[in-house]
Design an enzyme around this catalytic site. Structure first.
Site, PDB file in Angstrom:
ATOM      1  N   ASP A  49       0.852  -1.182   0.117  1.00  0.00           N
ATOM      2  CA  ASP A  49      -0.073  -0.064  -0.261  1.00  0.00           C
ATOM      3  C   ASP A  49       1.436   1.256  -0.407  1.00  0.00           C
ATOM      4  O   ASP A  49       0.289   2.166   0.224  1.00  0.00           O
ATOM      5  CB  ASP A  49      -0.860  -0.136   1.185  1.00  0.00           C
ATOM      6  CG  ASP A  49      -0.522   0.082   2.746  1.00  0.00           C
ATOM      7  OD1 ASP A  49       1.035  -0.375   2.296  1.00  0.00           O
ATOM      8  OD2 ASP A  49      -0.534   0.409   2.952  1.00  0.00           O
ATOM      9  N   SER A  50       2.430   1.559  -0.198  1.00  0.00           N
ATOM     10  CA  SER A  50       2.932   1.907  -0.101  1.00  0.00           C
ATOM     11  C   SER A  50       2.671   2.555  -1.396  1.00  0.00           C
ATOM     12  O   SER A  50       3.259   3.278  -1.713  1.00  0.00           O
ATOM     13  CB  SER A  50       4.716   1.710  -0.292  1.00  0.00           C
ATOM     14  OG  SER A  50       4.921   0.334  -1.195  1.00  0.00           O
ATOM     15  N   ASP A  88      -1.014  -6.699  -0.434  1.00  0.00           N
ATOM     16  CA  ASP A  88      -1.121  -5.260   1.001  1.00  0.00           C
ATOM     17  C   ASP A  88      -3.061  -5.030   1.075  1.00  0.00           C
ATOM     18  O   ASP A  88      -3.796  -4.515   0.340  1.00  0.00           O
ATOM     19  CB  ASP A  88      -0.945  -4.141   1.004  1.00  0.00           C
ATOM     20  CG  ASP A  88       0.596  -4.171   1.801  1.00  0.00           C
ATOM     21  OD1 ASP A  88       0.510  -5.093   2.679  1.00  0.00           O
ATOM     22  OD2 ASP A  88       1.431  -3.544   1.782  1.00  0.00           O
ATOM     23  N   LYS A 118      -1.481  -9.430   3.042  1.00  0.00           N
ATOM     24  CA  LYS A 118      -0.674  -8.609   3.455  1.00  0.00           C
ATOM     25  C   LYS A 118      -1.977  -7.893   4.943  1.00  0.00           C
ATOM     26  O   LYS A 118      -2.321  -7.301   3.903  1.00  0.00           O
ATOM     27  CB  LYS A 118       1.075  -8.670   3.517  1.00  0.00           C
ATOM     28  CG  LYS A 118       1.061  -7.504   4.533  1.00  0.00           C
ATOM     29  CD  LYS A 118       2.577  -7.155   4.380  1.00  0.00           C
ATOM     30  CE  LYS A 118       3.101  -5.744   3.739  1.00  0.00           C
ATOM     31  NZ  LYS A 118       2.747  -5.093   4.310  1.00  0.00           N
ATOM     32  N   GLU A 187       8.622  -4.123  10.584  1.00  0.00           N
ATOM     33  CA  GLU A 187       9.426  -3.164  10.204  1.00  0.00           C
ATOM     34  C   GLU A 187      10.419  -2.384  11.509  1.00  0.00           C
ATOM     35  O   GLU A 187       9.188  -1.944  12.347  1.00  0.00           O
ATOM     36  CB  GLU A 187       8.549  -2.182   9.476  1.00  0.00           C
ATOM     37  CG  GLU A 187       9.164  -0.878   9.085  1.00  0.00           C
ATOM     38  CD  GLU A 187       7.956  -0.635   7.580  1.00  0.00           C
ATOM     39  OE1 GLU A 187       6.961  -0.863   7.502  1.00  0.00           O
ATOM     40  OE2 GLU A 187       7.833   0.922   7.387  1.00  0.00           O
TER      41      GLU A 187
END
Ligand code: KIV
Length: 270
Positions: A49-50, A88, A118, A187
Site C-alpha cells: 500500500d506504499s 496489501d 498482507k 518493520e
C-alpha cells in the site's frame, strides 16, 4: 518455447527458512517493473500500500482504496511467472470486522489473481487473520512500524525499543503465527529483537529496517532504485540512481525536440 517455471509458494518460503536460505522480497505496483523483478529472481513481489506514497503521491498509506490495490495487484500478477504475489489489504478493509476482512481478501484474490494478502497489526487483527486463513487464503502479517497506524505513532521512529512494546511485539508475533499467518514482516525494530522473534517463530520473518537476522528482506522498489531521493533512512541501501538517469534522459529529449533534432528523417515514415 519457454519452459514452465516453478512458482514460489508458502511452502517454498517455509522450506527456505528451514534451510536458512534468505528470502528476497521487493514491492511492485505495475506490469513493466514486476516483469523485470521476476526475471531478476525476486522471490516475493509485494504489492504494497506504499503505492499510496510512491505511485499516487499521498503523504501516508491511508487513502489508497481496495479497488486501487486490486488494480495494482492484477498488473503485477500478469507479470510474475515465478514470484509469489502478495497484495496489501488497505486501511479500513480489515480492522474491526473479520467478516468484512474476509470479503475484502476474497475480492483481492478473485479480482487480482494474487497468491496471498498482507495486513498490519497484532492481537487486534488476529480474528480477521484466522477467518481469512480458514477460507484458504494465505496471510502475511506485519508488525513494528505499521504505516497505517502512523497518526497513532506520531512519526516514523524505530518501534519496540522499550520493553513493554517489545514484549507486545513478541506476543503479537506468536499470536499471528498461531492464527495461521505464513510469514511476518518486521518493520523498523531493533535488530536483536528481530533476531529473537525470527528464532522463536515457526514462520519466516521478512525485515525492513530490522537488521540482518530476519529470514528475508524487503525494500520499497522506488527507494532502492534511487527514484525517491527525499527518503533516506539508515536502513535504505540504494542500488541505483534512477532519478538522475531518468532526469538526464528526459532533459536530452526536451532539448532534441526543441532543437528539431528529434525525430530525424530516419526515424520518420516516407
Ligand atoms: O507497503 C509496503 O511497501 C510495505 C513494506 C514497507 C513492507 O508494507
Amino acid at each position: 518455447m519457454e519452459g514452465k517455471v516453478k512458482r514460489v509458494t508458502t511452502r517454498t518460503l517455509a522450506e527456505m527458512k528451514a534451510r536458512k536460505e534468505p528470502i528476497a522480497m521487493l514491492t511492485a505496483y505495475d506490469y513493466t517493473f514486476a516483469r523485470l523483478l521476476d526475471e531478476a529472481g525476486i522471490d516475493v513481489l509485494l504489492v504494497g500500500d506504499s503505492a499510496s506514497n510512491v505511485i499516487a503521491g499521498h503523504e501516508t498509506t491511508i487513502p489508497i482504496t481496495l479497488d486501487q490495490m486490486i488494480y495494482h495487484g492484477g498488473a503485477v500478477v500478469r507479470a510474475a511467472r515465478r514470484a509469489m504475489v502478495v497484495v496489501d489489504m488497505p486501511f479500513g478493509s480489515y480492522q474491526g470486522d473479520s467478516k468484512a476482512a474476509l470479503h475484502a481478501a476474497i475480492r483481492i484474490m478473485k479480482e487480482s489473481g494474487a497468491h496471498a494478502v498482507k495486513l498490519e497489526g497484532g492481537e487486534a487483527v488476529v480474528e480477521s487473520v484466522r477467518r481469512i486463513v480458514s477460507a484458504g487464503i494465505p496471510v502475511m502479517g506485519h508488525l513494528g512500524l505499521t504505516p497505517q497506524s502512523i497518526y497513532q505513532f506520531g512519526g516514523y521512529r524505530v518501534r519496540a525499543k522499550e520493553p513493554p512494546e517489545a514484549e507486545k511485539l513478541r506476543r503479537d508475533a506468536q499470536l499471528l503465527a498461531a492464527a495461521g499467518a505464513f510469514a511476518l514482516v518486521l518493520e523498523k525494530i531493533p535488530a536483536p529483537l528481530a533476531q529473537e522473534v525470527t528464532e522463536s517463530l515457526p514462520i519466516p520473518t521478512i525485515g525492513i529496517g530490522a537488521g540482518p537476522y530476519c529470514d528475508g528482506q524487503v525494500l520499497v522498489l522506488h527507494d532502492m532504485l534511487g527514484l525517491n531521493k527525499e527518503f533516506s533512512p539508515r536502513f535504505l541501501r540504494r542500488y541505483a540512481d534512477l532519478a538522475t538517469v531518468v532526469k538526464e534522459a528526459c532533459t536530452r529529449y526536451v532539448q532534441d525536440v526543441k532543437q528539431r533534432d528529434f525525430p530525424s528523417l530516419v526515424e520518420s515514415y516516407e
